[in-house]
Design an enzyme around this catalytic site. Structure first.
Site, mmCIF file in Angstrom:
data_model
loop_
_atom_site.group_PDB
_atom_site.id
_atom_site.type_symbol
_atom_site.label_atom_id
_atom_site.label_comp_id
_atom_site.label_asym_id
_atom_site.label_seq_id
_atom_site.Cartn_x
_atom_site.Cartn_y
_atom_site.Cartn_z
ATOM 1 N N ASN A 88 0.826 -1.209 0.000
ATOM 2 C CA ASN A 88 0.000 0.000 0.000
ATOM 3 C C ASN A 88 0.863 1.263 0.000
ATOM 4 O OD1 ASN A 88 -2.161 -1.750 0.168
ATOM 5 N ND2 ASN A 88 -2.459 -1.498 2.362
ATOM 6 N N ASN A 188 -0.094 -1.629 -6.993
ATOM 7 C CA ASN A 188 -0.378 -2.600 -5.932
ATOM 8 C C ASN A 188 -1.860 -2.597 -5.588
ATOM 9 O OD1 ASN A 188 0.470 -4.330 -3.532
ATOM 10 N ND2 ASN A 188 -0.586 -2.654 -2.486
ATOM 11 N N GLU A 189 -2.473 -3.767 -5.597
ATOM 12 C CA GLU A 189 -3.858 -3.952 -5.118
ATOM 13 C C GLU A 189 -4.784 -2.807 -5.547
ATOM 14 O OE1 GLU A 189 -3.838 -4.868 -0.901
ATOM 15 O OE2 GLU A 189 -3.001 -6.846 -1.281
ATOM 16 N N TYR A 260 -3.967 -13.722 2.595
ATOM 17 C CA TYR A 260 -3.532 -13.882 3.984
ATOM 18 C C TYR A 260 -4.573 -14.729 4.699
ATOM 19 C CZ TYR A 260 -0.395 -9.963 2.995
ATOM 20 O OH TYR A 260 0.578 -9.143 2.457
ATOM 21 N N GLU A 308 2.098 -11.682 -2.553
ATOM 22 C CA GLU A 308 1.852 -11.501 -1.115
ATOM 23 C C GLU A 308 1.111 -12.735 -0.624
ATOM 24 O OE1 GLU A 308 0.267 -7.799 0.446
ATOM 25 O OE2 GLU A 308 1.191 -6.674 -1.198
ATOM 26 N N GLN A 369 5.708 -10.477 5.175
ATOM 27 C CA GLN A 369 6.842 -9.743 4.663
ATOM 28 C C GLN A 369 8.105 -10.370 5.242
ATOM 29 O OE1 GLN A 369 6.270 -5.453 4.834
ATOM 30 N NE2 GLN A 369 4.200 -5.604 3.994
HETATM 31 O O1 AHR Z 1 1.501 -6.755 3.524
HETATM 32 C C1 AHR Z 1 0.678 -5.818 4.147
HETATM 33 C C2 AHR Z 1 -0.287 -5.149 3.177
HETATM 34 O O2 AHR Z 1 -1.187 -6.111 2.716
HETATM 35 C C3 AHR Z 1 0.306 -4.593 1.906
HETATM 36 O O3 AHR Z 1 0.782 -3.293 2.062
HETATM 37 C C4 AHR Z 1 -0.855 -4.615 0.966
HETATM 38 O O4 AHR Z 1 -0.456 -4.745 -0.363
HETATM 39 C C5 AHR Z 1 -1.703 -5.768 1.452
HETATM 40 O O5 AHR Z 1 -3.032 -5.416 1.587
#
Ligand code: AHR
Length: 522
Positions: A88, A188-189, A260, A308, A369
């Site tokens: 982000n 990104n996203e 995630y 990710e 990360q």
């Molecule tokens: O990895 C944390 C956040 O998760 C990243 O900044 C974003 O790309 C995702 O939503």
């Protein structure tokens, strides 16, 4: 009983309930495992960069302020690429702020994480750090608040050898050689309403194709990653990918996937089976890519950059009180510092198995990360660095999953879960080494209660039974963690392996990750 490959012959005996059988057959290959599968991600977020990889004044810091203890762990983890600088964060980032004399660099607001970005680490410092790790740099351009020209400027600054204003600026800033970055994320996203510059799929697809064409015109060697959905729960999941690819199919090389997982409402069984959800996610995106390919009658193959993925207790983060004050923008605050358990590590192991099972189409990935922020490595300012539980499956896979992933022919006892229905209790994949001299088997027991034996049936291969070995990650308490106070509470342990002819048998306790290495007599 689940059989993940229908090619298993009908004459194979049905194993008893407490035994899973993995048939290892080198003739049935998924494909080569791309080393880029073991990438990671460093975002200017919380303490990932500052007080993570970079801490001038730390007892182990080198002349550039990088922590040697962290570098050592990054080496051991075995990351092969690192995506940078967000996330982000990138959607509001001006890359120019992070180059040139440090004392002249501006302090900026980071709207994504309500922090102050000091810009003391930028492209040059990060690339220099990365060179010490031996990993490849993967850059993201800002398509949130910026567009084609700024992306082109960055590519010129990074990749053109000399003879232009921007390449000369890089040289003047101390870097004679180009950074030669090949992997570029186009934003990104961009489907996420939280993203600065969030767009509809039509708008983003139209922008991405323009930026991609421009970047390729400048540097035809680049590999471009277009944004897929932020996760499989997004309302536009699937249609986003289709629309974006209808615009950009001919100009990009990868589409990104992000996901995630977290344990919700104490439902350990569903959480442990997260790999099943990842399997479906990948297969749905592959189907979408290939349907666009077919409609275009294209010969071009687009693959997935799973850039990710991890366990992230996002619900906890969402419910935390957040600083939003206009006069309070902390530097490197403690954000997203999840502490991981054995169960979390088993899920990470399951996700690695899912990536390996799809190695023909997932050819790049980034564990999100790397340090402190939902990370396998934690640090304390002025203090130690340590390995979280999730460090171990990643390090195992990066070290040993080199070669060819073999299609799993796996029969396993099953159990039921609330979120994923009935699932195989054991998930597993085997990788044949590059030299063909060893088989590495990766397995998780995602049953919360039962220990299960895994029989590895090597059929026509000739195992060197004397040197075969296995180790596992497990604890009686699945919620055991490594912490600052007890950094080595959970570590992998050797476990016994018995042979019955060419069948190797290893016990997989409930909630465990196991790696078996079987050298072959050639
Ligand atoms: O990895 C944390 C956040 O998760 C990243 O900044 C974003 O790309 C995702 O939503």
């Amino acid at each position: 009983m689940t059989t993940t490959d229908t090619r298993s012959s009908a004459s194979e005996s049905v194993p008893p309930r407490s035994r899973a059988v993995l048939v290892v057959d080198e003739a049935v290959a998924i494909g080569p495992v791309n080393r880029r599968l073991f990438g990671s991600f460093v975002e200017h977020l919380g303490r990932c960069v500052y007080d993570g990889i970079y801490e001038p004044g730390h007892p182990t810091a080198d002349d550039k302020g990088f922590r040697a203890d962290v570098l050592e762990l990054v080496h051991e983890l075995g990351v092969t690429t690192v995506r940078y600088p967000g996330g982000n964060f990138v959607s509001g980032y001006r890359w120019e702020d992070g180059v040139g004399p440090r004392e002249d660099r501006p302090r900026r607001l980071d709207l994504a994480w309500h922090s102050t970005e000091t810009n003391q680490v930028g492209l040059h410092e990060f690339a220099e750090w990365l060179e010490r790790t031996g990993a490849e740099l993967m850059l993201a351009v800002n398509l949130g608040t910026r567009g084609t020209q700024e992306a082109l400027d960055l590519v010129e600054y990074a990749n053109v050898r000399s003879g232009t204003a921007l390449s000369q600026q890089r040289i003047d800033n101390g870097r004679a050689e180009p950074f030669d970055v090949r992997m570029w994320c186009l934003g990104n996203e961009m489907d996420g309403p939280w993203q600065l510059g969030h767009r509809t799929a039509q708008e983003y697809g139209a922008l991405a194709v323009q930026v991609a064409r421009a970047i390729r015109q400048l540097d035809p060697r680049v590999e471009l990653i277009v944004c897929g959905s932020s996760n499989a729960e997004m309302p536009s999941f699937g249609t986003w990918e289709r629309t974006v690819l209808e615009h950009a199919y001919d100009e990009v090389d990868y589409i990104s996937c992000h996901v995630y997982y977290e344990e919700k409402d104490g439902d350990l069984a569903s959480f442990l089976a997260s790999g099943s959800a990842m399997d479906s996610f990948i297969e749905e995106i592959v189907a979408t890519i290939d349907s666009v390919k077919a409609a275009r009658r294209s010969d071009r193959q687009i693959n997935i950059s799973f850039d990710e993925w991890n366990v992230w207790y996002n619900t906890r983060f969402e419910n935390e009180e957040r600083i939003t004050d206009i006069d309070n923008w902390p530097e490197a605050p403690r954000l997203l510092e999840d502490s991981y358990s054995v169960a979390d590590a088993v899920v990470v192991g399951g996700l690695l198995i899912s990536l390996l099972k799809h190695a023909d189409r997932v050819t790049a990935a980034s564990l999100a990360q790397l340090v402190n922020v939902i990370a396998p490595i934690m640090t304390e300012p002025g203090g130690p660095a340590w390995r979280q539980t999730t460090f171990f499956p990643f390090a195992d896979a990066s070290r040993l999953a080199r070669g060819t992933a073999l299609r799993p022919r796996l029969s396993s006892p099953e159990h039921s879960t609330a979120d994923h229905g009935t699932v195989a209790s054991i998930d597993s994949v085997a990788v044949l080494s590059e030299d063909g001299d060893a088989i590495h088997v990766f397995a998780v027991n995602r049953n919360p209660d039962s220990s299960i034996d895994l029989e590895i049936d090597l059929r026509d291969l000739h195992p060197d039974t004397g040197t075969a070995r296995a180790h596992l990650l497990h604890a009686d308490d699945p919620y055991a963690k490594n912490t600052l106070e007890r950094p080595e509470r959970v570590t992998p342990k050797a476990t016994s392996l018995i042979f019955e002819d060419t069948r190797a048998i290893v016990a997989l306790p409930a909630v465990s990750w196991t790696v078996v290495t079987i050298p072959l007599l050639l």
